[in-house]
Motif scaffolding. Structure first.
Motif, PDB file in Angstrom:
ATOM      1  N   ALA A  84       0.820  -1.209   0.000  1.00  0.00           N
ATOM      2  CA  ALA A  84       0.000   0.000   0.000  1.00  0.00           C
ATOM      3  C   ALA A  84       0.854   1.259   0.000  1.00  0.00           C
ATOM      4  O   ALA A  84       0.415   2.314  -0.476  1.00  0.00           O
ATOM      5  N   SER A  85       2.065   1.164   0.509  1.00  0.00           N
ATOM      6  CA  SER A  85       2.911   2.359   0.560  1.00  0.00           C
ATOM      7  C   SER A  85       3.498   2.716  -0.796  1.00  0.00           C
ATOM      8  O   SER A  85       3.873   3.873  -1.007  1.00  0.00           O
ATOM      9  N   ILE A  86       3.554   1.768  -1.718  1.00  0.00           N
ATOM     10  CA  ILE A  86       4.130   2.055  -3.042  1.00  0.00           C
ATOM     11  C   ILE A  86       3.305   3.110  -3.779  1.00  0.00           C
ATOM     12  O   ILE A  86       3.846   4.146  -4.191  1.00  0.00           O
ATOM     13  N   PRO A  87       1.984   2.909  -3.998  1.00  0.00           N
ATOM     14  CA  PRO A  87       1.233   3.978  -4.667  1.00  0.00           C
ATOM     15  C   PRO A  87       1.129   5.251  -3.821  1.00  0.00           C
ATOM     16  O   PRO A  87       1.035   6.359  -4.364  1.00  0.00           O
ATOM     17  N   THR A  88       1.196   5.105  -2.512  1.00  0.00           N
ATOM     18  CA  THR A  88       1.123   6.281  -1.645  1.00  0.00           C
ATOM     19  C   THR A  88       2.362   7.149  -1.813  1.00  0.00           C
ATOM     20  O   THR A  88       2.258   8.375  -1.912  1.00  0.00           O
ATOM     21  N   VAL A  89       3.531   6.538  -1.864  1.00  0.00           N
ATOM     22  CA  VAL A  89       4.764   7.297  -2.063  1.00  0.00           C
ATOM     23  C   VAL A  89       4.789   7.923  -3.452  1.00  0.00           C
ATOM     24  O   VAL A  89       5.200   9.084  -3.627  1.00  0.00           O
TER      25      VAL A  89
ATOM     26  N   VAL B 139      -3.149  10.856   1.701  1.00  0.00           N
ATOM     27  CA  VAL B 139      -3.925  10.066   2.662  1.00  0.00           C
ATOM     28  C   VAL B 139      -5.008   9.261   1.948  1.00  0.00           C
ATOM     29  O   VAL B 139      -5.229   8.083   2.247  1.00  0.00           O
ATOM     30  N   ALA B 140      -5.689   9.882   0.987  1.00  0.00           N
ATOM     31  CA  ALA B 140      -6.748   9.182   0.253  1.00  0.00           C
ATOM     32  C   ALA B 140      -6.178   7.993  -0.526  1.00  0.00           C
ATOM     33  O   ALA B 140      -6.749   6.897  -0.503  1.00  0.00           O
ATOM     34  N   VAL B 141      -5.061   8.194  -1.201  1.00  0.00           N
ATOM     35  CA  VAL B 141      -4.448   7.098  -1.959  1.00  0.00           C
ATOM     36  C   VAL B 141      -3.996   5.991  -1.017  1.00  0.00           C
ATOM     37  O   VAL B 141      -4.177   4.804  -1.309  1.00  0.00           O
ATOM     38  N   GLY B 142      -3.441   6.347   0.131  1.00  0.00           N
ATOM     39  CA  GLY B 142      -3.014   5.337   1.097  1.00  0.00           C
ATOM     40  C   GLY B 142      -4.166   4.514   1.625  1.00  0.00           C
ATOM     41  O   GLY B 142      -4.092   3.288   1.718  1.00  0.00           O
TER      42      GLY B 142
ATOM     43  N   LEU C 253      -8.052  -1.733  -0.891  1.00  0.00           N
ATOM     44  CA  LEU C 253      -8.081  -2.634  -2.047  1.00  0.00           C
ATOM     45  C   LEU C 253      -7.209  -3.875  -1.812  1.00  0.00           C
ATOM     46  O   LEU C 253      -7.596  -4.987  -2.175  1.00  0.00           O
ATOM     47  N   ILE C 254      -6.055  -3.673  -1.211  1.00  0.00           N
ATOM     48  CA  ILE C 254      -5.177  -4.815  -0.940  1.00  0.00           C
ATOM     49  C   ILE C 254      -5.839  -5.768   0.051  1.00  0.00           C
ATOM     50  O   ILE C 254      -5.800  -6.989  -0.126  1.00  0.00           O
TER      51      ILE C 254
END
Length: 108
Positions: free
Chosen positions: A76-81, A94-97, A103-104
């Protein structure tokens, strides 16, 4: 058993102490100027706090052993970063995280 007055005084005292510790620095900084080097040093504090929170969420501590990786949080941190690098907007990050972790967890 404590009396009502004692409990009320403790609550009011805690509120005053909490309020003073948050207000006094603003009052002092209005009157005094911080050195430029100290202000530059303080600019790193948010990055360090976020890094500490990020690493503590990714790694799980086991006493006497190496830490293991929480795969859900790592994925989950990959798309968040990536969204942090692109947008630099805290709401988007925050929303993407949240959405990526949801989803994961839904898939796995």
């Amino acid at each position: 058993m404590p009396s009502f007055e004692f409990v009320l005084l403790v609550i009011i005292g805690c509120g005053i102490v909490t309020w003073l510790t948050r207000v006094i620095p603003f009052i002092l900084l209005k009157k005094f100027e911080l050195p430029i080097s100290f202000v530059e040093f303080l600019s790193f504090v948010p990055v360090v706090i976020m890094s500490a929170l990020w690493f503590s969420g990714i790694f799980v501590q086991h006493l006497g052993h190496f830490p293991s990786v929480n795969v859900e949080n790592l994925l989950a941190s990959i798309p968040t970063v990536i969204s942090a690098i692109i947008s630099k907007n805290l709401l988007v990050i925050v929303a993407v995280g949240i959405i990526s972790l949801a989803l994961i967890r839904l898939i796995v």
